[in-house]
Design a protein around this motif. Sequence first.
Motif, PDB file in Angstrom:
ATOM      1  N   GLU A  33      -1.791 -13.843 -25.330  1.00 31.07           N
ATOM      2  CA  GLU A  33      -1.913 -13.220 -26.653  1.00 31.07           C
ATOM      3  C   GLU A  33      -2.174 -11.717 -26.535  1.00 31.07           C
ATOM      4  O   GLU A  33      -1.584 -10.920 -27.255  1.00 31.07           O
ATOM      5  CB  GLU A  33      -3.018 -13.909 -27.452  1.00 31.07           C
ATOM      6  CG  GLU A  33      -3.149 -13.389 -28.870  1.00 31.07           C
ATOM      7  CD  GLU A  33      -1.892 -13.573 -29.707  1.00 31.07           C
ATOM      8  OE1 GLU A  33      -1.627 -12.703 -30.561  1.00 31.07           O
ATOM      9  OE2 GLU A  33      -1.174 -14.569 -29.527  1.00 31.07           O
ATOM     10  N   ALA A  34      -3.044 -11.326 -25.623  1.00 35.93           N
ATOM     11  CA  ALA A  34      -3.351  -9.902 -25.432  1.00 35.93           C
ATOM     12  C   ALA A  34      -2.125  -9.151 -24.921  1.00 35.93           C
ATOM     13  O   ALA A  34      -1.840  -8.026 -25.354  1.00 35.93           O
ATOM     14  CB  ALA A  34      -4.522  -9.732 -24.461  1.00 35.93           C
ATOM     15  N   ILE A  35      -1.394  -9.759 -24.006  1.00 38.56           N
ATOM     16  CA  ILE A  35      -0.175  -9.133 -23.474  1.00 38.56           C
ATOM     17  C   ILE A  35       0.843  -8.963 -24.591  1.00 38.56           C
ATOM     18  O   ILE A  35       1.458  -7.894 -24.727  1.00 38.56           O
ATOM     19  CB  ILE A  35       0.393  -9.959 -22.311  1.00 38.56           C
ATOM     20  CG1 ILE A  35      -0.560  -9.890 -21.110  1.00 38.56           C
ATOM     21  CG2 ILE A  35       1.784  -9.477 -21.926  1.00 38.56           C
ATOM     22  CD1 ILE A  35      -0.235 -10.874 -20.008  1.00 38.56           C
ATOM     23  N   LEU A  55       8.507  -9.531 -31.609  1.00 36.78           N
ATOM     24  CA  LEU A  55       8.002 -10.740 -30.954  1.00 36.78           C
ATOM     25  C   LEU A  55       9.065 -11.350 -30.047  1.00 36.78           C
ATOM     26  O   LEU A  55       8.776 -11.734 -28.912  1.00 36.78           O
ATOM     27  CB  LEU A  55       7.544 -11.764 -31.996  1.00 36.78           C
ATOM     28  CG  LEU A  55       7.038 -13.086 -31.416  1.00 36.78           C
ATOM     29  CD1 LEU A  55       5.844 -12.866 -30.500  1.00 36.78           C
ATOM     30  CD2 LEU A  55       6.682 -14.045 -32.530  1.00 36.78           C
ATOM     31  N   THR A  56      10.300 -11.423 -30.520  1.00 37.80           N
ATOM     32  CA  THR A  56      11.393 -11.947 -29.699  1.00 37.80           C
ATOM     33  C   THR A  56      11.562 -11.104 -28.447  1.00 37.80           C
ATOM     34  O   THR A  56      11.667 -11.634 -27.338  1.00 37.80           O
ATOM     35  CB  THR A  56      12.708 -11.967 -30.502  1.00 37.80           C
ATOM     36  OG1 THR A  56      12.550 -12.828 -31.624  1.00 37.80           O
ATOM     37  CG2 THR A  56      13.870 -12.433 -29.654  1.00 37.80           C
ATOM     38  N   LEU A  57      11.553  -9.801 -28.608  1.00 37.30           N
ATOM     39  CA  LEU A  57      11.740  -8.909 -27.469  1.00 37.30           C
ATOM     40  C   LEU A  57      10.556  -8.991 -26.511  1.00 37.30           C
ATOM     41  O   LEU A  57      10.738  -8.989 -25.291  1.00 37.30           O
ATOM     42  CB  LEU A  57      11.949  -7.474 -27.959  1.00 37.30           C
ATOM     43  CG  LEU A  57      12.418  -6.458 -26.935  1.00 37.30           C
ATOM     44  CD1 LEU A  57      13.618  -6.966 -26.148  1.00 37.30           C
ATOM     45  CD2 LEU A  57      12.769  -5.151 -27.630  1.00 37.30           C
ATOM     46  N   ALA A  58       9.356  -9.096 -27.025  1.00 35.85           N
ATOM     47  CA  ALA A  58       8.173  -9.240 -26.173  1.00 35.85           C
ATOM     48  C   ALA A  58       8.265 -10.528 -25.363  1.00 35.85           C
ATOM     49  O   ALA A  58       7.981 -10.547 -24.154  1.00 35.85           O
ATOM     50  CB  ALA A  58       6.903  -9.223 -27.015  1.00 35.85           C
ATOM     51  N   LEU A 120       6.519  -1.839 -17.738  1.00 34.18           N
ATOM     52  CA  LEU A 120       5.987  -3.159 -18.075  1.00 34.18           C
ATOM     53  C   LEU A 120       4.653  -3.466 -17.392  1.00 34.18           C
ATOM     54  O   LEU A 120       3.790  -4.101 -17.992  1.00 34.18           O
ATOM     55  CB  LEU A 120       7.017  -4.231 -17.721  1.00 34.18           C
ATOM     56  CG  LEU A 120       6.665  -5.658 -18.117  1.00 34.18           C
ATOM     57  CD1 LEU A 120       6.511  -5.767 -19.638  1.00 34.18           C
ATOM     58  CD2 LEU A 120       7.724  -6.620 -17.618  1.00 34.18           C
ATOM     59  N   LEU A 121       4.471  -3.030 -16.160  1.00 38.47           N
ATOM     60  CA  LEU A 121       3.267  -3.411 -15.418  1.00 38.47           C
ATOM     61  C   LEU A 121       1.967  -3.058 -16.140  1.00 38.47           C
ATOM     62  O   LEU A 121       1.096  -3.922 -16.280  1.00 38.47           O
ATOM     63  CB  LEU A 121       3.285  -2.824 -14.003  1.00 38.47           C
ATOM     64  CG  LEU A 121       2.111  -3.242 -13.128  1.00 38.47           C
ATOM     65  CD1 LEU A 121       2.088  -4.755 -12.942  1.00 38.47           C
ATOM     66  CD2 LEU A 121       2.171  -2.526 -11.797  1.00 38.47           C
ATOM     67  N   PRO A 122       1.784  -1.837 -16.647  1.00 38.70           N
ATOM     68  CA  PRO A 122       0.542  -1.552 -17.372  1.00 38.70           C
ATOM     69  C   PRO A 122       0.387  -2.388 -18.645  1.00 38.70           C
ATOM     70  O   PRO A 122      -0.732  -2.691 -19.049  1.00 38.70           O
ATOM     71  CB  PRO A 122       0.634  -0.064 -17.715  1.00 38.70           C
ATOM     72  CG  PRO A 122       1.723   0.479 -16.894  1.00 38.70           C
ATOM     73  CD  PRO A 122       2.607  -0.657 -16.504  1.00 38.70           C
ATOM     74  N   LEU A 123       1.496  -2.762 -19.259  1.00 38.85           N
ATOM     75  CA  LEU A 123       1.415  -3.605 -20.454  1.00 38.85           C
ATOM     76  C   LEU A 123       0.955  -5.016 -20.095  1.00 38.85           C
ATOM     77  O   LEU A 123       0.228  -5.649 -20.862  1.00 38.85           O
ATOM     78  CB  LEU A 123       2.766  -3.647 -21.168  1.00 38.85           C
ATOM     79  CG  LEU A 123       3.251  -2.317 -21.718  1.00 38.85           C
ATOM     80  CD1 LEU A 123       4.680  -2.417 -22.206  1.00 38.85           C
ATOM     81  CD2 LEU A 123       2.343  -1.838 -22.832  1.00 38.85           C
ATOM     82  N   LEU A 124       1.350  -5.492 -18.933  1.00 34.31           N
ATOM     83  CA  LEU A 124       0.930  -6.812 -18.494  1.00 34.31           C
ATOM     84  C   LEU A 124      -0.538  -6.810 -18.056  1.00 34.31           C
ATOM     85  O   LEU A 124      -1.281  -7.724 -18.383  1.00 34.31           O
ATOM     86  CB  LEU A 124       1.805  -7.313 -17.353  1.00 34.31           C
ATOM     87  CG  LEU A 124       3.290  -7.565 -17.685  1.00 34.31           C
ATOM     88  CD1 LEU A 124       4.030  -8.005 -16.436  1.00 34.31           C
ATOM     89  CD2 LEU A 124       3.434  -8.583 -18.787  1.00 34.31           C
ATOM     90  N   THR A 125      -0.920  -5.791 -17.300  1.00 35.84           N
ATOM     91  CA  THR A 125      -2.279  -5.762 -16.748  1.00 35.84           C
ATOM     92  C   THR A 125      -3.308  -5.219 -17.740  1.00 35.84           C
ATOM     93  O   THR A 125      -4.489  -5.510 -17.607  1.00 35.84           O
ATOM     94  CB  THR A 125      -2.336  -4.899 -15.483  1.00 35.84           C
ATOM     95  OG1 THR A 125      -2.010  -3.544 -15.815  1.00 35.84           O
ATOM     96  CG2 THR A 125      -1.413  -5.437 -14.411  1.00 35.84           C
ATOM     97  N   GLY A 126      -2.849  -4.390 -18.674  1.00 36.99           N
ATOM     98  CA  GLY A 126      -3.785  -3.760 -19.612  1.00 36.99           C
ATOM     99  C   GLY A 126      -4.389  -2.496 -19.068  1.00 36.99           C
ATOM    100  O   GLY A 126      -5.158  -1.819 -19.752  1.00 36.99           O
ATOM    101  N   GLU A 127      -4.084  -2.156 -17.839  1.00 32.34           N
ATOM    102  CA  GLU A 127      -4.590  -0.923 -17.233  1.00 32.34           C
ATOM    103  C   GLU A 127      -3.737   0.245 -17.725  1.00 32.34           C
ATOM    104  O   GLU A 127      -2.569   0.077 -18.062  1.00 32.34           O
ATOM    105  CB  GLU A 127      -4.522  -1.003 -15.710  1.00 32.34           C
ATOM    106  CG  GLU A 127      -5.354  -2.120 -15.115  1.00 32.34           C
ATOM    107  CD  GLU A 127      -6.850  -1.905 -15.268  1.00 32.34           C
ATOM    108  OE1 GLU A 127      -7.297  -0.751 -15.416  1.00 32.34           O
ATOM    109  OE2 GLU A 127      -7.589  -2.896 -15.231  1.00 32.34           O
ATOM    110  N   PRO A 128      -4.324   1.454 -17.776  1.00 33.38           N
ATOM    111  CA  PRO A 128      -3.526   2.608 -18.224  1.00 33.38           C
ATOM    112  C   PRO A 128      -2.389   2.899 -17.244  1.00 33.38           C
ATOM    113  O   PRO A 128      -2.516   2.662 -16.047  1.00 33.38           O
ATOM    114  CB  PRO A 128      -4.529   3.766 -18.250  1.00 33.38           C
ATOM    115  CG  PRO A 128      -5.798   3.249 -17.690  1.00 33.38           C
ATOM    116  CD  PRO A 128      -5.691   1.787 -17.471  1.00 33.38           C
TER     117      PRO A 128
END
Length: 132
Positions: A33-35, A55-58, A120-128
Motif C-alpha cells: 500500500e505504501a509503495i 493505479l493501473t500503471l503503478a 523506481l528503486l527509491p519509490l520501492l524502498t521509500g528512501e530519497p
Amino acid sequence: MEPIPDPLVTQFARHVATRDDPPPYVPPRQDREAILQRLDAELRRLGVRLSNRRLTLARLCLALAPHPRRTSVQLADELALSRQTVVAAMALLLPPGYVVYEKVGRHRYYRYTRAGEDWLLPLLTGEPAPAA
C-alpha cells in the motif's frame, strides 16, 4: 541534604542539550500500500491525471520490477488487464525514458532502462533518490 531540582528546569535543560540532535530515524514503510501511494504521487507528478490510470500503471510498474523483461501479454495476464490497456499505460513511461520495448514478432517485450531502475528503486524502498 541536596536540593531537589525543579522538574521544569531539568526538562528544559534536557531540551537545550538535545535540540540540535537529528530526529530519530524512522524507516519508510515498504508494504504494498505504501509503495502504491508513492508510485501514485510520482505518476501524478509526471502528469498522469486519472487515478484509475495511475493505479493501473503503478501495478504494472510493480509487476515488471522483478523481471528483466515481460511481454504485454504476460503483464496483462498477471494483472487481469487487456493487452491494449497494458500497451496504452506503458506508453506513458516511454517518453521519460523509464521503459523501452523491443518488438519480437507480435509481442512487445518491456523492460526498465537504467534511468527507469534508478527512478523506481527509491519509490520501492521509500528512501530519497540520490542527487543527480
